[in-house]
Scaffold this motif. Structure first.
Motif, short mmCIF file in Angstrom:
data_model
loop_
_atom_site.label_atom_id
_atom_site.label_comp_id
_atom_site.label_asym_id
_atom_site.label_seq_id
_atom_site.Cartn_x
_atom_site.Cartn_y
_atom_site.Cartn_z
N TYR A 152 -5.41 -4.60 -1.51
CA TYR A 152 -4.80 -6.22 -1.39
C TYR A 152 -4.45 -6.38 -0.08
N LYS A 153 -4.66 -5.52 0.77
CA LYS A 153 -4.37 -5.82 2.45
C LYS A 153 -5.41 -6.66 3.04
N GLY A 154 -6.27 -6.80 2.19
CA GLY A 154 -7.51 -7.57 2.59
C GLY A 154 -8.25 -7.38 3.85
N GLY A 199 11.64 -10.72 -3.47
CA GLY A 199 12.55 -11.07 -2.60
C GLY A 199 12.17 -11.11 -1.25
N ASP A 200 12.76 -11.87 -0.43
CA ASP A 200 12.32 -11.94 0.93
C ASP A 200 13.31 -10.94 1.92
N ILE A 201 12.77 -9.96 2.64
CA ILE A 201 13.93 -9.05 3.23
C ILE A 201 14.67 -9.97 4.30
N ALA A 202 14.12 -11.01 4.69
CA ALA A 202 14.75 -11.77 5.80
C ALA A 202 15.84 -12.98 5.26
N ILE A 254 2.96 -8.48 19.34
CA ILE A 254 4.60 -8.35 18.86
C ILE A 254 4.81 -7.54 17.63
N TYR A 255 3.83 -6.97 16.93
CA TYR A 255 3.90 -6.34 15.91
C TYR A 255 4.67 -4.81 16.40
N GLY A 256 3.97 -4.38 17.56
CA GLY A 256 4.22 -2.99 18.04
C GLY A 256 5.76 -3.37 18.62
N ILE A 284 5.95 -7.33 7.93
CA ILE A 284 4.67 -8.03 8.28
C ILE A 284 3.95 -6.92 8.94
N SER A 285 2.95 -6.30 8.03
CA SER A 285 2.08 -5.48 8.53
C SER A 285 0.97 -5.60 9.41
N ASP A 286 0.70 -7.16 9.33
CA ASP A 286 -0.57 -7.45 9.93
C ASP A 286 -0.39 -7.64 11.78
N PHE A 332 1.00 -1.30 0.05
CA PHE A 332 -0.10 0.17 0.01
C PHE A 332 0.83 1.08 -0.04
N ILE A 333 1.63 1.37 1.14
CA ILE A 333 2.44 2.89 1.12
C ILE A 333 3.49 2.81 0.18
N GLY A 334 4.19 1.61 0.07
CA GLY A 334 5.60 1.43 -0.71
C GLY A 334 5.01 2.03 -2.40
N PHE A 360 11.40 -3.60 -4.19
CA PHE A 360 12.00 -4.92 -3.43
C PHE A 360 10.73 -5.51 -2.57
N ASP A 361 10.09 -6.68 -3.03
CA ASP A 361 9.05 -7.12 -2.53
C ASP A 361 8.87 -8.50 -2.23
N ALA A 362 8.38 -9.20 -1.38
CA ALA A 362 8.07 -10.56 -1.22
C ALA A 362 6.58 -10.78 -1.80
N PHE A 363 6.07 -9.99 -2.17
CA PHE A 363 4.64 -10.05 -2.68
C PHE A 363 3.59 -11.05 -1.77
N ALA A 364 3.72 -10.62 -0.39
CA ALA A 364 3.01 -11.19 0.70
C ALA A 364 1.69 -10.59 0.46
N LEU A 365 1.55 -9.22 1.28
CA LEU A 365 0.13 -8.69 1.07
C LEU A 365 0.43 -7.49 -0.28
N SER A 370 8.15 -5.34 17.66
CA SER A 370 9.08 -5.42 16.45
C SER A 370 9.40 -3.77 15.98
N LYS A 371 8.60 -3.02 15.85
CA LYS A 371 8.64 -1.59 15.27
C LYS A 371 9.35 -0.81 16.54
N LEU A 372 9.23 -0.96 17.73
CA LEU A 372 9.83 -0.39 18.83
C LEU A 372 11.54 -0.80 18.64
N1 LIG Z 1 -0.94 1.16 6.80
C1 LIG Z 1 -0.90 1.38 7.96
O1 LIG Z 1 -1.91 2.18 8.64
C2 LIG Z 1 0.19 1.51 8.91
C3 LIG Z 1 0.42 2.01 10.25
C4 LIG Z 1 1.56 1.80 10.65
C5 LIG Z 1 2.80 1.17 10.25
N2 LIG Z 1 2.64 0.72 8.84
C6 LIG Z 1 3.93 0.16 8.20
O2 LIG Z 1 4.28 0.75 7.20
C7 LIG Z 1 4.77 -0.33 6.23
C8 LIG Z 1 3.92 -0.36 4.91
O3 LIG Z 1 2.69 -0.96 5.28
P1 LIG Z 1 1.57 -0.92 4.30
O4 LIG Z 1 0.34 -0.41 5.01
O5 LIG Z 1 1.87 -0.60 3.20
O6 LIG Z 1 1.42 -2.51 4.48
P2 LIG Z 1 1.33 -3.59 2.99
O7 LIG Z 1 1.38 -4.88 3.71
O8 LIG Z 1 0.57 -3.51 2.08
O9 LIG Z 1 3.11 -3.39 2.71
C9 LIG Z 1 4.25 -4.12 3.12
C10 LIG Z 1 4.69 -4.85 2.25
O10 LIG Z 1 5.94 -5.38 2.40
C11 LIG Z 1 5.92 -6.67 1.77
N3 LIG Z 1 6.62 -7.74 2.50
C12 LIG Z 1 6.04 -8.39 3.64
N4 LIG Z 1 7.00 -9.28 4.20
C13 LIG Z 1 7.96 -9.10 3.43
C14 LIG Z 1 9.62 -9.69 3.40
N5 LIG Z 1 9.65 -10.56 4.18
N6 LIG Z 1 10.17 -9.55 2.48
C15 LIG Z 1 9.91 -8.36 1.47
N7 LIG Z 1 8.79 -7.91 1.50
C16 LIG Z 1 7.86 -8.31 2.53
C17 LIG Z 1 4.54 -6.88 1.59
O11 LIG Z 1 4.33 -8.13 0.38
C18 LIG Z 1 3.90 -5.74 1.04
O12 LIG Z 1 4.03 -5.30 -0.30
C19 LIG Z 1 4.83 -1.59 6.96
O13 LIG Z 1 6.27 -1.40 7.65
C20 LIG Z 1 3.93 -1.15 8.10
O14 LIG Z 1 4.27 -2.00 9.17
C21 LIG Z 1 1.66 0.80 8.39
#
Ligand SMILES: NC(=O)c1ccc[n+]([C@@H]2O[C@H](COP(=O)([O-])OP(=O)(O)OC[C@H]3O[C@@H](n4cnc5c(N)ncnc54)[C@H](O)[C@@H]3O)[C@@H](O)[C@H]2O)c1
Length: 321
Positions: A186-188, A63-66, A148-150, A88-90, A21-23, A42-47, A152-154
């Motif tokens: 596509y974030k469903g 690609g996978d960032i990890a 765990i998400y919060g 992992i934005s979920d 979404f944001i990228g 660069f993206d893993a095409f997860a969400l 990981s971000k901290l």
């Molecule tokens: N949308 C929000 O409200 C929000 C709020 C706070 C923080 N964020 C952060 O902003 C960033 C972007 O979020 P978004 O809303 O666009 O979510 P998003 O899920 O649409 O984007 C994240 C992207 O990362 C990719 N990705 C996931 N795992 C990966 C991996 N292992 N290697 C490479 N790519 C991988 C996914 O395929 C996806 O395209 C994320 O870091 C998220 O945590 C978003």
């Protein structure tokens, strides 16, 4: 619209998570405003989804960032700037090891690449770092994540602070609040409540809110998030900043706004909240973001929903109906 005097033409820019979404919105912002910039996604095409990138003229790496082997492909380039959005934005994922590996540990590896390239880094942190601490949320206060998400971000914020200091680099963290706008479909189920409620309203279903719709959120429109990212590129010192609208609004108000804008008359159904970490009130204190990054949000809730509504209708007609 250009948000800063910075000239990205001739620069090479990496956007991790660029199919998300944001990228993807960042990729198009750079492409549209700086046609001679070289943009690499660069993206893993997860969400993330290729449809978010239809019309994008730059390069895409799957690609996978990890995965260090995938990351190594980035050394074929010489990046000037890195926007790190991959994660992992979920926020409901409970696999702690996986979330820390992908969000925090992979970030350390990416920073090493940034250092080798001499690149400036802007990365996505989150309001999730504040957990359920009292609003307004300020950087440095109440950083008690509830999931765990919060966490990981901290952890990313701590990694960035140390890495920047030790390596004399500029690394900017942006704690996004609730972002909404085009290319989030596509974030469903993890797409913003604004999109989800909008689609429910259009399909005539009674939208569900957790009892009694009084929880407050700082919803920030994607355009303002792009603005913050672009302005962060001009920062000359590292730091972590909140990116919100600066205003918290009740879910009931958001729902009312949507029904009014979409011109549909439906009632809400209030349901019990199954999440024990659900935040009751988030609100970004954006005073330092304004003072130090020159951030000036242009979209309050009404204007943001107004700008987004035609897109919500389009999504409903093409994906749902
Ligand atoms: N949308 C929000 O409200 C929000 C709020 C706070 C923080 N964020 C952060 O902003 C960033 C972007 O979020 P978004 O809303 O666009 O979510 P998003 O899920 O649409 O984007 C994240 C992207 O990362 C990719 N990705 C996931 N795992 C990966 C991996 N292992 N290697 C490479 N790519 C991988 C996914 O395929 C996806 O395209 C994320 O870091 C998220 O945590 C978003």
């Amino acid at each position: 619209m250009k948000y800063s005097d910075i000239n990205l033409n001739g620069k090479t820019i990496l956007i991790t998570g660029g199919a998300g979404f944001i990228g993807s919105n960042l990729a198009f912002h750079v492409q549209d405003n700086y046609p001679r910039a070289r943009v690499v996604v660069f993206d893993a095409f997860a969400l993330g989804h290729f449809k978010n990138l239809r019309g994008f003229n730059g390069e895409t790496i799957a690609g996978d960032i990890a995965n260090p082997l995938d990351l190594a492909r980035l050394n074929d380039y010489k990046f000037d700037y890195i926007f790190h959005e991959a994660a992992i934005s979920d926020t409901t994922i409970s696999d702690q090891k996986l979330v820390v590996q992908v969000n925090a540990n992979a970030f350390s590896d990416l920073l090493k690449i940034a250092k080798a390239h001499g690149a400036k880094v802007v990365y996505a942190s989150s309001a999730g770092t504040y957990g359920n601490s009292p609003a307004p949320n300020r950087v440095g206060e109440g950083e008690t994540p509830e999931n765990i998400y919060g966490f990981s971000k901290l952890t990313m914020d701590r990694i960035a602070e140390r890495f920047a200091k030790e390596n004399n680099m500029t690394i900017i963290g942006l704690r996004y609040f609730n972002v909404y706008g085009p290319r989030e479909i596509y974030k469903g189920k993890t797409a913003s409540m604004i999109l989800q409620l909008g689609l429910q309203i259009l399909s005539g279903k009674r939208p569900r809110l957790f009892k009694w719709g009084e929880q407050k959120r700082d919803f920030v429109y994607i355009e303002d998030v792009i603005q913050a990212n672009i302005k962060a590129l001009s920062a000359d010192k590292s730091g972590v900043y909140n990116v919100g609208s600066g205003e918290a609004r009740e879910y009931n108000e958001i729902f009312g706004n949507l029904t009014k804008t979409l011109e549909v008359n439906v009632e809400v159904e209030y349901i019990d909240n199954p999440w024990n970490f659900f935040q009751t009130h988030t609100e970004a204190d954006i005073s330092t973001t304004k003072a130090e990054l020159d951030y000036a949000p242009r979209f309050g809730l009404e204007k943001g929903i107004g700008a987004y509504a035609p897109q919500i209708v389009k999504i409903y007609e093409s994906e749902i109906k």
